[in-house]
Design a protein around this motif. Structure first.
Motif, PDB file in Angstrom:
ATOM      1  N   THR A  57       0.854  -1.174   0.000  1.00 47.89           N
ATOM      2  CA  THR A  57       0.000   0.000   0.000  1.00 47.89           C
ATOM      3  C   THR A  57       0.896   1.232   0.000  1.00 47.89           C
ATOM      4  O   THR A  57       1.965   1.248   0.625  1.00 47.89           O
ATOM      5  CB  THR A  57      -0.938   0.020   1.218  1.00 47.89           C
ATOM      6  OG1 THR A  57      -0.171  -0.160   2.419  1.00 47.89           O
ATOM      7  CG2 THR A  57      -1.970  -1.090   1.128  1.00 47.89           C
ATOM      8  N   THR A  61      -3.289   3.847  -2.648  1.00 48.31           N
ATOM      9  CA  THR A  61      -3.060   2.818  -3.665  1.00 48.31           C
ATOM     10  C   THR A  61      -2.722   1.483  -3.024  1.00 48.31           C
ATOM     11  O   THR A  61      -1.875   1.408  -2.128  1.00 48.31           O
ATOM     12  CB  THR A  61      -1.909   3.230  -4.605  1.00 48.31           C
ATOM     13  OG1 THR A  61      -2.241   4.470  -5.230  1.00 48.31           O
ATOM     14  CG2 THR A  61      -1.671   2.176  -5.678  1.00 48.31           C
ATOM     15  N   TYR A  72       4.933  -1.741 -10.884  1.00 50.60           N
ATOM     16  CA  TYR A  72       4.482  -0.487 -10.271  1.00 50.60           C
ATOM     17  C   TYR A  72       5.655   0.262  -9.632  1.00 50.60           C
ATOM     18  O   TYR A  72       5.835   1.475  -9.850  1.00 50.60           O
ATOM     19  CB  TYR A  72       3.410  -0.785  -9.217  1.00 50.60           C
ATOM     20  CG  TYR A  72       3.061   0.396  -8.337  1.00 50.60           C
ATOM     21  CD1 TYR A  72       2.160   1.361  -8.763  1.00 50.60           C
ATOM     22  CD2 TYR A  72       3.636   0.531  -7.065  1.00 50.60           C
ATOM     23  CE1 TYR A  72       1.844   2.452  -7.950  1.00 50.60           C
ATOM     24  CE2 TYR A  72       3.321   1.611  -6.252  1.00 50.60           C
ATOM     25  CZ  TYR A  72       2.432   2.566  -6.697  1.00 50.60           C
ATOM     26  OH  TYR A  72       2.126   3.640  -5.898  1.00 50.60           O
TER      27      TYR A  72
END
Length: 223
Positions: A57, A61, A72
């Motif tokens: 997290t 997000t 990511y």
């Protein structure tokens, strides 16, 4: 701040390693597997509906799945590090191995784990010989041939370059670490495939890998 929801002895160790390689600040929220089932605890359901690790997290997000987390983090925080230049042959290899790790390398390893557990599970004495015979037949006919083919393929590919996508460590190598560590522990990977064993020795010697182990705690796939 990035929070890693970290399950012991799991794929989330790769996320810690990646964060250490990038030098990013992060915090760990640890979870322990159930001692009998080895499954993740129900507390992870509060983080992601599937209740599995790894999950990270960052602000509002939430990202799950190791490959998605690697992409990511590199896209948001990598600054071009740990991935080849887009549009190059190395980048195509990088993308291939990034997804090969879970898409192709892990399924036969998981099948072997499941069949081994079934064969070793308590059951009535008159059922055990039949269960073991079925498990052994499936292993010999499907699992072991797939494992051998894949390990031979990976051994040959590492003859092209020191790392899976070229001359430098990338996120693809971080992804590939888990299936190769699992193969060395329970699927026959040994010195008969010297390039793969050398790969494991290289990653285990990296300072960032060692720091990730120190922060993440015991990790049964590394001696």
């Amino acid at each position: 701040m990035i929070t890693v929801h970290h399950l012991n002895n799991s794929r989330s160790q790769r996320v810690l390693w990646l964060l250490e390689e990038l030098g990013l600040p992060y915090e760990i929220k640890p979870y322990q597997r159930d001692a009998k089932t080895l499954l993740a605890p129900p507390e992870l359901l509060a983080v992601h509906p599937l209740g599995k690790s790894p999950v990270i997290t960052e602000g509002i997000t939430t990202v799950a799945e190791t490959g998605a987390i690697v992409e990511y983090l590199l896209e948001r925080h990598g600054g071009g590090r740990l991935q080849p230049t887009p549009g190059t042959p190395e980048h195509l290899r990088y993308r291939y191995w990034l997804h090969f790790a879970e898409g192709s390398a892990m399924p036969p390893l998981l099948m072997k784990l499941v069949f081994d557990k079934i064969a070793a599970s308590p059951m009535p004495f008159f059922v055990k010989p039949m269960a073991r015979a079925i498990c052994n037949k499936a292993l010999d006919a499907i699992v072991w041939p797939n494992l051998k083919r894949q390990l031979d393929f990976m051994e040959e590919e590492l003859g092209k370059s020191e790392w899976f996508s070229g001359r430098e460590l990338t996120g693809a190598d971080i992804m590939m670490s888990f299936p190769l560590e699992a193969a060395a522990q329970r699927a026959g990977l040994n010195d008969s495939r010297p390039r793969l064993m050398a790969f494991l020795k290289r990653i285990h010697a990296r300072p960032a890998f060692r720091r990730a182990l120190e922060r993440g705690g015991p990790y049964a796939l590394v001696d």
